[in-house]
Design an enzyme around this catalytic site. Structure first.
Site, short mmCIF file in Angstrom:
data_model
loop_
_atom_site.label_atom_id
_atom_site.label_comp_id
_atom_site.label_asym_id
_atom_site.label_seq_id
_atom_site.Cartn_x
_atom_site.Cartn_y
_atom_site.Cartn_z
N GLU A 193 7.72 -2.15 6.26
CA GLU A 193 7.40 -1.43 7.69
C GLU A 193 7.73 0.47 8.03
O GLU A 193 6.69 1.16 8.71
CB GLU A 193 7.64 -2.41 8.87
CG GLU A 193 6.69 -3.70 9.09
CD GLU A 193 4.99 -3.64 8.64
OE1 GLU A 193 4.70 -2.37 8.93
OE2 GLU A 193 4.60 -5.08 8.40
N ASN B 254 -3.84 -8.14 6.01
CA ASN B 254 -4.20 -8.33 4.26
C ASN B 254 -4.65 -7.37 2.23
O ASN B 254 -5.28 -6.36 3.31
CB ASN B 254 -5.26 -9.48 4.52
CG ASN B 254 -4.89 -9.89 5.65
OD1 ASN B 254 -4.13 -10.46 5.93
ND2 ASN B 254 -5.48 -9.75 6.73
N GLY C 243 -1.88 -4.78 16.46
CA GLY C 243 -2.79 -3.59 15.96
C GLY C 243 -3.77 -3.88 14.07
O GLY C 243 -4.75 -3.45 14.28
N HIS D 152 -1.43 3.69 8.49
CA HIS D 152 -0.28 2.64 7.55
C HIS D 152 -0.86 1.69 7.23
O HIS D 152 0.46 0.77 6.00
CB HIS D 152 0.19 1.81 9.33
CG HIS D 152 1.10 1.52 10.06
ND1 HIS D 152 2.40 1.62 9.91
CD2 HIS D 152 0.91 0.13 9.23
CE1 HIS D 152 3.46 0.46 10.20
NE2 HIS D 152 2.79 -0.41 9.65
N GLU D 153 -2.37 0.86 7.05
CA GLU D 153 -2.41 -0.35 6.74
C GLU D 153 -2.64 0.12 5.40
O GLU D 153 -1.87 -0.85 4.28
CB GLU D 153 -3.47 -0.83 7.39
CG GLU D 153 -3.08 -1.25 9.12
CD GLU D 153 -1.40 -2.38 8.98
OE1 GLU D 153 -1.96 -3.07 7.99
OE2 GLU D 153 -1.07 -1.71 10.00
N HIS E 277 0.23 0.12 2.92
CA HIS E 277 0.87 -0.99 3.19
C HIS E 277 0.22 -1.43 1.37
O HIS E 277 0.89 -2.08 1.21
CB HIS E 277 0.12 -2.04 3.84
CG HIS E 277 1.81 -2.35 5.40
ND1 HIS E 277 2.75 -2.16 5.29
CD2 HIS E 277 1.48 -2.60 6.50
CE1 HIS E 277 3.57 -2.58 6.02
NE2 HIS E 277 2.71 -2.56 6.92
#
Length: 1035
Positions: free
Chosen positions: A496, A442, A438, A473-474, A477
């Protein structure tokens, strides 16, 4: 990373490596150094951290002599001990035989009772033999083998089990994980991709620090042709070195005649060439067709979890953090992106341009490195001293506005929530035409599927919810995973689970109009369903192979991880304590690595409440063992007794009896059941516990708003009271609690604790239900049963189930409109209701859908079907020969990605066998339909009656091609296996699935998802056997 592109056997109790070895591996050739020590060269002593030996799957094993011998020698210990005892007895027998004056006679007719003295002597003799055996067995430095007792280890050092490298020499490292003797400090990477030949060359200059004395450097490399290697220590001159390669573990090594000393700095320079990957990992090529119909080629990266080594030689494990300086050459018409801003551009003699990026200002794990060579366009905005940009192919720049707005808002939220500002100068969000996951987090260069980032100005709120969820979500991170990284993949959930939890937490604050709560509740239900299987795994679990690393990217790491964080936050007595603990965790481990205990310790340290909940003690029970508890409620007068046990669909007595959790049980009752202040908490730490309520209380509802990760069984009386309450007034509980009851009673039916009559009794109230969460959960559960019955050819029951669903939900279905709808929750409800109605061929629904599709086609693209209705319209259209062809033509020209994907699902929903075969082959080939969409195609085809057996045949025939395109154990492979097998419910299908996967051996037979598939088929079979008669009688 967000892998989700859409939002038991007799051996089951064995450790997975034992199952694999015993079922699928042949015994390797063995060379015993004790017998021929001259056959191989002598090796230096092991590094201090080398303690594990070569797995049995090696091509060649060299067995050393030492007290920690491998399996066969462990068996030898027992054999030698037995032989020693037998020898002692034989010698005693021989002595008696030679000295006895008696001769052998016929046995007497009767036996006399032995004297007391004889019995004492015999017992004493046995005690002496046993004692001698035990002393010899446990004697330090002595190991019994066929060769007897060897010399102490002082004179016979332990020899490791060395595999053979590609050049025939022994490879000087024996473990899957790298040694800790060397730590990389920085990488200087120069990459020269050629998008015409789809190849690249590179130079990797790795500066390293020696942490303790060693004679070897071991790192990772995969599919790289290393042409030159040089090495230098400190200021000394660089010299050529020879590399050894062990391909099964993707490792390379340099051996030295003299030890590298702790504290020294050294540099390893590696020149290499390689092909751009044709799959979706490593440094891979992608393409798209521009507005003029021309094919445009680009290259991008996807390194998580184990693919940085496919782009450059490196220490490819999360704990080996370093800085990176990257240079990339390109043609003038292309642009490049990497983690950091561009520092300068150099003109090369070849006419190419070389972009040099700033050295990373943070230490990063290799899996977070990224670079792209493409001709993208972008929009940008400055947010809190960070340049936020969204990139896409030029034709889709107009679809980037929403992502830019959402990314900017979420970046500000996380800066404030974490009390640590995003540390890089820029943040790029890039839509890649070919991208399997999805999205990927990085650092500074987040990559997405186009469907996960791009939305049109006319997109529905439901489509925007999907994009916002992935972005949230990203971005999470960037703190949870990038700033603080798990030490090893066994704790992937720290990345996660946190990112999943924070995506919902952030959106509830930043974009409350997206009504993300329904989605979060649903994914928690699905996580329970997966974790109820014996084939599940603990949140934090051992990971010792690439396949096991890949398999960690599942709902346990993501949704269960998020669920237990929600439960913990809800159970902490002090407001904001959870956030304070998280901030402490981030600050303490910023720029480094952490494990699960580090998180719990941070949360425990900020605890200031009088009762002082030990977070570490409580939460270890949720991360160190698989599954979750079933809490059973019983009541006598004013006393309520709770009992916990492992909720396990497949019996496992050992686990069932030994598992205990510290459960923060929340509950409400009929006197106060809706508001948060109604909630009361009882902590259940032991097998059972009790608390008191007023005798006037009519019913209890446990697990308020399903904030805890457990299932509740109320007993017959308790369920009857709740059913009665809902029948009288459906709104006496929150919609989350009503959905929770529906999920729990279906789960208990699958477990065999309630009858299906009780399930249907609860669902009687559904005629009065109008809220999204309960309706969605009930429809999902009933549709699952409908499909199982359909696949079993239970024609009469299928017709009755259709009547049952229409009786309970028909009124609500008929109330749905076919016009634009603003509310996300109402869009979710409408979409689920109408898809079910049209799948059941409800006439009014199919007529409306066909009419809307006709208007859409005739308008030549000017009429837009509401986003939440597109799927049902395209599904209905695909059932007509003419409209299927029309839909295929539309699919080939439409540019809006969310709409295109719904068209693909519609095409795959056809019940025409020839078209099913065509679309499966097209998805595998990848020209008309992108191969990244094959898991979605398979999932959709399997939902229908016609296609599910075609899919099973297709998978068996094309397995080798599938695992070429998708790594063994990857989420894509997990999804394909689950889709193809989850609706089987017969012994014949169970035997077929078992036989096929057993035949694969190292090509996938050992995957956890295979065990999950077999277990699911057995459970389907059991449920059918137990409930078919009930269904016949009741429906």
């Amino acid at each position: 990373m967000d892998p989700f592109d859409n939002h038991t056997s007799e051996r089951a109790n064995l450790p997975r490596n034992m199952i694999e070895n015993s079922m699928f591996e042949e015994e390797p050739d063995v060379v015993d150094l004790a017998k021929d020590s001259s056959a191989f060269p002598t090796f230096p002593a092991l590094d201090p951290d080398e303690v594990v030996y070569e797995p049995r799957s090696s091509r060649l094993l060299v067995r050393g002599l030492g007290e920690n011998e491998m399996d066969e020698d462990e068996e030898d210990c027992e054999s030698s001990a037995r032989l020693l005892g037998m020898s002692f007895m034989n010698r005693s027998s021989a002595h008696r035989s030679s000295s006895s004056p008696y001769t052998r006679q016929s046995p007497p007719r009767s036996c006399s009772r032995p004297s007391a003295r004889t019995m004492v002597v015999c017992v004493l003799f046995l005690v002496i033999v046993a004692s001698m055996t035990m002393v010899l067995y446990f004697l330090p430095g002595c190991t019994f083998t066929r060769a007897g007792c060897r010399k102490p280890n002082k004179t016979s050092p332990l020899e490791p089990v060395y595999p053979l490298s590609t050049n025939g020499e022994l490879f000087p490292w024996t473990q899957y994980r790298l040694p800790r003797s060397i730590h990389p400090l920085s990488y200087d990477l120069t990459l020269n991709p050629n998008l015409d030949t789809l190849t690249f060359t590179g130079i990797s200059v790795i500066s390293m620090s020696v942490l303790h004395n060693t004679k070897v450097i071991v790192l990772h490399s995969s599919d790289l042709n290393i042409t030159k290697a040089t090495f230098k220590i400190g200021d000394k001159k660089a010299s050529d070195v020879t590399l050894l390669e062990y391909k099964p573990r993707q490792q390379i090594a340099v051996k030295f005649s003299e030890e590298l000393k702790a504290g020294q700095h050294c540099v390893l320079t590696l020149e290499y060439s390689a092909k751009l990957s044709h799959t979706y990992d490593g440094f891979y090529n992608s393409s798209y067709t521009d507005k003029d119909g021309q094919k445009r080629v680009l290259a991008a990266t996807q390194f998580e979890p184990l693919s940085a080594r496919k782009a450059f030689p490196c220490f490819d494990e999360p704990s080996f953090k370093a800085t990176f300086l990257i240079r990339i050459s390109r043609k003038p018409e292309y642009m490049t992106l990497s983690n950091m801003p561009k520092a300068k551009i150099n003109q090369l003699p070849s006419g190419l341009m070389q972009d040099e990026f700033e050295r990373t200002s943070v230490n990063m794990s290799t899996y977070l490195v990224a670079f792209i060579i493409a001709d993208f366009s972008h929009l940008s905005r400055n947010v809190s001293d960070t340049l936020v940009s969204v990139y896409s192919v030029p034709e889709k720049t107009e679809h980037t506005d929403y992502a830019l707005d959402t990314g900017a808002k979420l970046l500000e939220f996380y800066n404030e929530f974490c009390e640590i500002n995003y540390p890089l100068k820029k943040l790029d969000l890039v839509a890649i035409p070919d991208f399997l996951a999805g999205a990927m987090e990085n650092w500074g260069l987040i990559t997405f599927r186009e469907t996960s980032l791009l939305v049109g100005k006319q997109s529905s709120s439901l489509e925007k919810q999907v994009v916002a969820s992935v972005i949230a979500h990203e971005l999470a991170h960037q703190w949870f995973g990038n700033l603080v990284t798990m030490s090893w993949w066994n704790d992937l959930w720290l990345n996660e689970g946190f990112a999943t939890y924070m995506q919902y937490t952030s959106l509830q604050t930043v974009l409350p109009q997206l009504d993300i709560g329904n989605l979060f509740l649903s994914v928690r239900f699905r996580a329970l369903d997966k974790d109820a299987l014996n084939s599940s795994h603990p949140v934090s679990t051992e990971v010792d192979s690439p396949e096991e690393v890949e398999e960690m990217f599942d709902s346990v790491s993501y949704e269960k991880g998020a669920s237990i964080l929600l439960m913990l936050n809800a159970s902490l007595p002090i407001e904001q304590q959870f956030r304070k603990g998280i901030i402490q965790y981030l600050k303490e481990f910023s720029g480094s690595n952490a494990d699960t205990n580090d998180l719990w310790n941070s949360l425990t340290e900020v605890e200031v409440s009088p009762q002082h909940l030990n977070v570490s003690e409580m939460m270890n029970s949720w991360t160190s063992q698989k599954g979750f508890p079933l809490v059973t409620v019983s009541r006598k007068g004013d006393q309520v007794t709770l009992t916990q046990e492992h909720f396990l669909l497949t019996a496992d007595n050992a686990t069932h009896n030994s598992s205990l959790w510290t459960i923060p049980v929340t509950y409400v009752n009929d006197s106060c059941s809706l508001a948060p202040e109604c909630r009361q908490v009882f902590t259940l730490k032991t097998k059972s516990g009790s608390f008191k309520v007023p005798e006037s209380v009519k019913w209890l509802k446990l697990n308020y708003r399903h904030s805890g990760f457990y299932i509740v069984h109320y007993g017959d009386e308790g369920w009857a009271a709740l059913v009665s309450a809902l029948s009288t007034n459906a709104t006496v509980l929150t919609q989350d609690d009503r959905a929770s009851l529906i999920h729990n009673i279906f789960a208990l039916s699958r477990l065999g604790r309630v009858t299906f009559n009780q399930v249907l009794n609860l669902l009687n109230y559904m005629s009065n239900e109008t809220e999204t969460s309960p309706v969605l959960e009930a429809l999902l559960q009933l549709n699952n049963i409908y499909r199982l019955l359909d696949k079993r050819h239970e024609t009469k029951l299928v017709a009755r189930m259709k009547s049952y669903i229409m009786h309970h939900f028909g009124s609500l279905m008929r109330k749905q409109t076919w016009e634009e709808e603003e509310s996300v929750s109402k869009q979710e409800l409408r979409s689920a209701l109408l898809e079910t109605a049209c799948n059941l061929n409800e006439e009014n629904c199919t007529q409306q859908a066909r009419a809307l599709f006709k208007k859409y086609v005739e308008s030549n693209g000017t009429l837009r079907i509401p986003g939440d209705l597109q799927q049902v319209v395209f599904n209905v259209a695909a059932q007509s020969d003419e409209d299927w062809e029309t839909l295929l033509n539309l699919y080939s020209v439409v540019t809006f990605d969310a709409e295109k994907r719904k068209m693909l699902r519609g095409l795959a929903s056809t019940q025409d066998a020839r078209r099913i075969v065509w679309i499966l082959k097209a998805g595998l080939k990848g020209d008309i339909i992108q191969t990244q969409e094959l898991p979605l195609v398979i999932s959709t085809v399997c939902s229908g009656f016609t296609g599910y057996l075609f899919v099973w045949d297709f998978i068996q025939q094309n397995w080798d091609l599938l695992i070429e395109r998708f790594p063994v154990g990857s989420f894509a492979i997990q999804s394909i296996i689950k889709s193809a097998t989850s609706q089987f419910s017969t012994q014949a299908h169970l035997d077929q699935v078992k036989s096929f996967f057993l035949s694969l051996k190292e090509r996938g037979s050992q995957m956890r998802s295979v065990q999950e598939a077999l277990e699911t088929i057995r459970l389907n079979q059991r449920w059918m056997d137990e409930n078919l008669s009930t269904l016949h009688n009741w429906l």
